[in-house]
Design a protein around this motif. Sequence first.
Motif, short mmCIF file in Angstrom:
data_model
loop_
_atom_site.label_atom_id
_atom_site.label_comp_id
_atom_site.label_asym_id
_atom_site.label_seq_id
_atom_site.Cartn_x
_atom_site.Cartn_y
_atom_site.Cartn_z
N ALA A 168 0.83 -1.21 0.00
CA ALA A 168 0.00 0.00 0.00
C ALA A 168 0.86 1.26 0.00
N CYS A 169 1.93 1.25 0.77
CA CYS A 169 2.74 2.47 0.92
C CYS A 169 3.76 2.64 -0.19
N HIS A 170 4.33 1.53 -0.67
CA HIS A 170 5.51 1.67 -1.54
C HIS A 170 5.36 1.04 -2.92
N PHE A 171 4.40 0.15 -3.09
CA PHE A 171 4.19 -0.45 -4.41
C PHE A 171 2.72 -0.39 -4.79
N PRO A 172 2.10 0.79 -4.70
CA PRO A 172 0.65 0.87 -4.94
C PRO A 172 0.29 0.38 -6.34
N GLU A 173 1.21 0.54 -7.30
CA GLU A 173 0.91 0.14 -8.68
C GLU A 173 0.81 -1.39 -8.80
N CYS A 174 1.32 -2.12 -7.82
CA CYS A 174 1.26 -3.59 -7.88
C CYS A 174 -0.07 -4.13 -7.34
N GLN A 175 -0.79 -3.26 -6.65
CA GLN A 175 -1.99 -3.75 -5.98
C GLN A 175 -3.08 -4.24 -6.93
N ALA A 176 -3.04 -3.71 -8.16
CA ALA A 176 -4.08 -4.11 -9.12
C ALA A 176 -3.76 -5.43 -9.81
N ALA A 177 -2.53 -5.93 -9.61
CA ALA A 177 -2.13 -7.17 -10.30
C ALA A 177 -2.92 -8.36 -9.78
N GLU A 178 -2.93 -9.42 -10.57
CA GLU A 178 -3.65 -10.64 -10.18
C GLU A 178 -3.12 -11.14 -8.83
N ASN A 179 -1.80 -11.20 -8.72
CA ASN A 179 -1.19 -11.48 -7.41
C ASN A 179 -0.25 -10.31 -7.06
N PRO A 180 -0.72 -9.39 -6.23
CA PRO A 180 0.08 -8.20 -5.91
C PRO A 180 1.45 -8.54 -5.34
N TRP A 181 1.54 -9.63 -4.58
CA TRP A 181 2.83 -10.02 -3.99
C TRP A 181 3.82 -10.42 -5.08
N ALA A 182 3.33 -11.14 -6.06
CA ALA A 182 4.20 -11.56 -7.16
C ALA A 182 4.65 -10.34 -7.96
N ALA A 183 3.74 -9.41 -8.16
CA ALA A 183 4.08 -8.20 -8.91
C ALA A 183 5.11 -7.38 -8.14
N MET A 184 4.94 -7.33 -6.83
CA MET A 184 5.89 -6.59 -5.99
C MET A 184 7.27 -7.26 -6.07
N PHE A 185 7.31 -8.57 -5.99
CA PHE A 185 8.59 -9.25 -6.05
C PHE A 185 9.28 -8.99 -7.39
N ARG A 186 8.49 -9.02 -8.45
CA ARG A 186 9.07 -8.75 -9.77
C ARG A 186 9.68 -7.34 -9.81
N GLU A 187 8.96 -6.40 -9.25
CA GLU A 187 9.44 -5.02 -9.22
C GLU A 187 10.75 -4.93 -8.42
N ILE A 188 10.81 -5.66 -7.32
CA ILE A 188 12.03 -5.63 -6.47
C ILE A 188 13.21 -6.25 -7.24
N VAL A 189 12.94 -7.33 -7.97
CA VAL A 189 13.99 -7.95 -8.77
C VAL A 189 14.47 -6.97 -9.84
N GLU A 190 13.53 -6.32 -10.51
CA GLU A 190 13.91 -5.37 -11.56
C GLU A 190 14.71 -4.20 -11.00
N ARG A 191 14.27 -3.67 -9.88
CA ARG A 191 14.99 -2.52 -9.29
C ARG A 191 16.40 -2.92 -8.88
N ASN A 192 16.52 -4.12 -8.30
CA ASN A 192 17.85 -4.55 -7.86
C ASN A 192 18.77 -4.80 -9.05
N ALA A 193 18.23 -5.33 -10.12
CA ALA A 193 19.06 -5.56 -11.31
C ALA A 193 19.62 -4.22 -11.80
N GLY A 194 18.79 -3.20 -11.79
CA GLY A 194 19.23 -1.87 -12.22
C GLY A 194 20.22 -1.28 -11.24
N LEU A 195 19.95 -1.46 -9.95
CA LEU A 195 20.82 -0.90 -8.92
C LEU A 195 22.22 -1.51 -8.98
N ILE A 196 22.26 -2.84 -9.04
CA ILE A 196 23.57 -3.50 -9.03
C ILE A 196 24.34 -3.16 -10.32
N ALA A 197 23.62 -2.99 -11.41
CA ALA A 197 24.29 -2.57 -12.65
C ALA A 197 24.97 -1.22 -12.43
#
Length: 486
Positions: free
Chosen positions: A208-237
């Motif tokens: 609710a506070c940090h990944f509001p755009e994921c809340q509409a997904a079929e599984n919000p938790w899965a969408a959030m995890f995907r977002e975290i993976v994507e952000r970390n890939a960019g960060l570590i790069a």
Amino acid sequence: MKALADLVFDNRFARLGDVFSTPVLPEPLDEPRLVVASPAAMALLDLDPAEADAQVFAELFSGHKLWSDAEPRAMVYSGHQFGVYNPRLGDGRGLLLGEVVNDAGEHWDLHLKGAGQTPYSRMGDGRAVLRSSIREFLASEYMHALGVPTSRALCVTGSSTPVWRERQETGAMLLRLAPSHVRFGHFEYFYYSNQHERLRELGEHVLACHFPECQAAENPWAAMFREIVERNAGLIAQWQAYGFCHGVMNSDNMSILGITFDYGPYAFLDDFDANHICNHSDDSGRYSFSNQVPIAHWNLAALAQALTPFVEVALLRETLDLFLPLFQAHYQDLMRRRLGLTQAEEGDAELIERLLQLMQAGAVDYSLFFRRLGEQAPAEALAVVREDFVDLSGFDQWAQEYQARVEREGGEQSARRTRMHAVNPLYMLRNYLAQNAITAAEQGDYGPVRELHAVLSRPFEEQPGMQRYTERPPEWGKRLEISCSS
Ligand code: AMP
Ligand code: MG
């Protein structure tokens, strides 16, 4: 512009209750004084930069005063430290003072590091020393100036309170800002302690506070995890492209937001060394520079494990598999930009890899290389940087290919220079520069740390009279050993 007294608090994490954090008051430091403040970080709270000069500023950020709406709390979390699960960590020496809402409606956690003991201090004294507080301050604000996602630092307050490390030092506090202080280890704590209903509450809060755009997904938790993976890939790069070595990538030091978090014995590479270990206590090199990529993946897998009550394992695995290709795409893109190239070509990965190998063999200064490469047209620039390499025939071959590549793309040198200087910093946060500023600050002279911070806040722009901040490290400055003790 606001005064300190006008900050508006909305303490969402505190409202989750005592299962997630424990109320604790900061323990004041003696004779507090402002060491350095970041006007750019103050702007995030709409604070007038002149507020830093008020005595109450140093009092608020050394535990002497508190806003009546602040609700200081120590958060509980756990995590994998050097690959081993530690079931109970938590804020042992930092407190979430509260969440401030700025005029744009953004929430910023105010976290006071070095605020004294908490129920999570274990054997620790709850303190942070001046040296490590300055190091975190400089790195946070520098990473931001480079364009790398990071927690921010509002200020460092020094004191006369003695704190014992390898020697007697003095206590300090750092005021850290981040949209959230939730770490991978928060999820691990509730997962491994079998509090899955609490885990659900935590996840729903974070969604609710940090990944509001994921809340509409079929599984919000899965969408959030995907977002975290994507952000970390960019960060570590970005870490790898800018030569940043974190030093303690334990899962409790990994932010759920994919920002650089918890600066300890970090280092920016001077000479390029893929195997560099910046943490003196990291005997096996688990967190060496090049290991940061597989370790980030490992940490994401640790987070995935904690999400298994809410997301199917197959889906978690599939999402984890995105990390490496995403990292590579980001990394190559950044490195191409550092080299002034605008188009992707087959063989780019090899071109980059060979350059790094040549740099490693010649102990070439990593950041200066790119800056100087952009300074003049390729032929002239290559002749200048060539002097730093040892394998000259290898370099000449690389240089030939690079020059041909630049010519194929065409374009004006002036545009190339502008483009390259916009991504290749002239000023680097080098260990020896930080050390010089720390030595002065330990003797009560805060001028050097303030000047270093000011120079590093505009790392890409040439600043008159600041030439000395561009120098390669002296011999003593290359061998600085930074321990975990902070
Ligand atoms: P760090 O290595 O700073 O990420 O800290 C790892 C854990 O040790 C966290 O739970 C910290 O809160 C705790 N910790 C580190 N230093 C101290 C200290 N001086 N006093 C109490 N707890 C500490
Ligand atoms: Mg930590």
